[in-house]
Scaffold this active site. Structure first.
Site, PDB file in Angstrom:
ATOM      1  N   GLY A  23       0.844  -1.199   0.000  1.00 39.62           N
ATOM      2  CA  GLY A  23       0.000   0.000   0.000  1.00 39.62           C
ATOM      3  C   GLY A  23       0.871   1.238   0.000  1.00 39.62           C
ATOM      4  O   GLY A  23       0.539   2.280   0.567  1.00 39.62           O
ATOM      5  N   ASP A  81      -4.859   3.413  18.522  1.00 41.77           N
ATOM      6  CA  ASP A  81      -5.891   3.512  19.570  1.00 41.77           C
ATOM      7  C   ASP A  81      -5.246   3.801  20.929  1.00 41.77           C
ATOM      8  O   ASP A  81      -5.773   4.578  21.729  1.00 41.77           O
ATOM      9  CB  ASP A  81      -6.681   2.198  19.619  1.00 41.77           C
ATOM     10  N   GLY A 110      -3.691  -2.779   7.402  1.00 42.93           N
ATOM     11  CA  GLY A 110      -4.905  -2.764   6.576  1.00 42.93           C
ATOM     12  C   GLY A 110      -6.058  -3.463   7.277  1.00 42.93           C
ATOM     13  O   GLY A 110      -5.886  -4.539   7.844  1.00 42.93           O
ATOM     14  N   HIS A 150      -9.186  -3.909  16.642  1.00 42.10           N
ATOM     15  CA  HIS A 150      -9.086  -2.524  16.169  1.00 42.10           C
ATOM     16  C   HIS A 150     -10.414  -2.189  15.498  1.00 42.10           C
ATOM     17  O   HIS A 150     -10.566  -2.268  14.274  1.00 42.10           O
ATOM     18  CB  HIS A 150      -7.923  -2.359  15.187  1.00 42.10           C
TER      19      HIS A 150
END
Ligand code: NAX
Length: 326
Positions: free
Chosen positions: A11, A159, A130, A187
């Site tokens: 990515g 987080d 991802g 997540h």
């Protein structure tokens, strides 16, 4: 001069990578004395823009960056990788059901798991970013039978950092002063931000905030922070995700400081009664390149119920792709 390490990133021309790659190449992840080679992986349609990004990286003349290689497939992209940061994933498109999203990503992470198994360094450290990150890590790990599942992890450090930042703002201290927050579970919006161990400037956080505020305002705010960011800027988190990736890999490679706890989704060995084999976010401590789940923390009934809820979501995700697992 140290031997260069090879870092693979998928990515690589996306939003997070555009914040991540320059910092990584400057040495923020592994230290300013660690030379590196970047192996950047994209889908074939994005190779032109990836080539442009590689030119820009070259033009920075960064002293640690020894080579930049670009690939449209994970088999070549992961060849010899010491670290693999798997950011590219299939986003949810209009009309796509949750199960379709899980299945589309299962195909990507199955291939990437196999490629890591066959071509990466046998000691590779893998971070899945991802989404759905925890279940994508599970799929990649299950497709890499020669690698230890503990070599795989998924990102919940964003987080964790969000929790530190929001607690610090509420208490009027710096984020650095807030220690030992914990993210348990997925997540996702079922994650459980736990402040039972947290300290701010050496004092218990829970003694300084109202319980009702913690349960009814702070927890939902952290759980929904990703959506709040998308609403505000029209894109999901990029720079803060890049920071979290750097923090996660830095601590894994170079160790956590003092007795600090960090949050990472890792292979569950059954600690704290969590279903074995899930990729679940736990309190972690890292030394000499190895991260371990911090044991022996007392859990309130409130914590246990939240931890179970997020475990159930992960079990449902696993059930929907179970038939695809080897
Ligand atoms: P972008 O859409 O900007 O970039 C994703 C890139 O991945 C694109 O360039 C795309 O071509 C590429 N890609 C897709 N499939 C690929 C494959 N099979 N191989 C190689 N490259 C591939 O998304 P970005 O904002 O960078 O976010 C990437 C992922 O991170 C998303 O799934 C997102 O949901 C997830 N996030 C996870 C977070 C976490 O804490 N775990 C936080 C940030 C982020 O939301």
């Amino acid at each position: 001069m140290k031997k260069p390490v090879c870092i693979a990133v998928t990515g690589a021309s996306g939003g997070i990578s555009s914040s991540l790659l320059f910092r990584l190449a400057a040495g923020e992840m592994l230290g300013r004395d660690q030379p590196l080679i970047l192996q950047l992986v994209e889908v074939s349609q994005a190779m032109t823009s990836l080539a442009g990004l590689a030119l820009e990286l070259e033009d920075c003349a960064l002293p640690l960056l020894q080579d930049i290689r670009i690939f449209d497939n994970p088999e070549e992209g992961f060849n010899g990788a010491d670290y693999a940061i798997l950011i590219g994933a299939r986003p949810r498109s209009a009309g796509m059901e949750r199960n379709d999203l899980l299945t589309a990503n299962a195909q990507i992470f199955e291939r990437q798991g196999k490629a890591l198994n066959d071509f990466a360094s046998p000691d590779v450290k893998v971070l899945v970013v991802g989404n759905p990150a925890n279940t994508n890590a599970l799929i990649a790990s299950r497709n890499a039978p020669d690698l230890d599942p503990k070599q795989f992890s998924a990102l919940t450090r964003l987080d964790h950092n969000r929790t530190k930042g929001l607690v610090a703002k509420h208490l009027g201290v710096t984020a650095e002063a807030v220690e030992n927050v914990i993210i348990w579970g997925n997540h996702s919006s079922t994650q459980y931000p736990d402040l039972n161990q947290a300290q701010a400037a050496g004092k218990s956080v829970l003694n300084q905030i109202d319980e009702s505020y913690y349960h009814h305002e702070l927890i939902p705010k952290i759980q929904q922070r990703g959506s709040e960011i998308i609403k505000a800027r029209g894109h999901s988190s990029a720079a803060s995700a890049a920071q979290a990736i750097i923090d996660h890999m830095h601590d894994w490679a170079l160790g956590t400081q003092n007795d600090d706890i960090v949050s990472m989704a890792t292979f569950s060995d059954g600690s704290y009664g969590i279903e074995k084999g899930l990729f679940y976010s736990f309190p972690m401590q890292c030394h000499d390149g190895v991260c371990e789940i911090k044991q022996g923390l007392a859990l309130s009934e409130f914590s246990k119920a939240r931890m179970l809820e997020t475990q159930q979501e992960l079990m449902a995700e696993r059930a929907s792709i179970n038939h695809l697992l080897p």
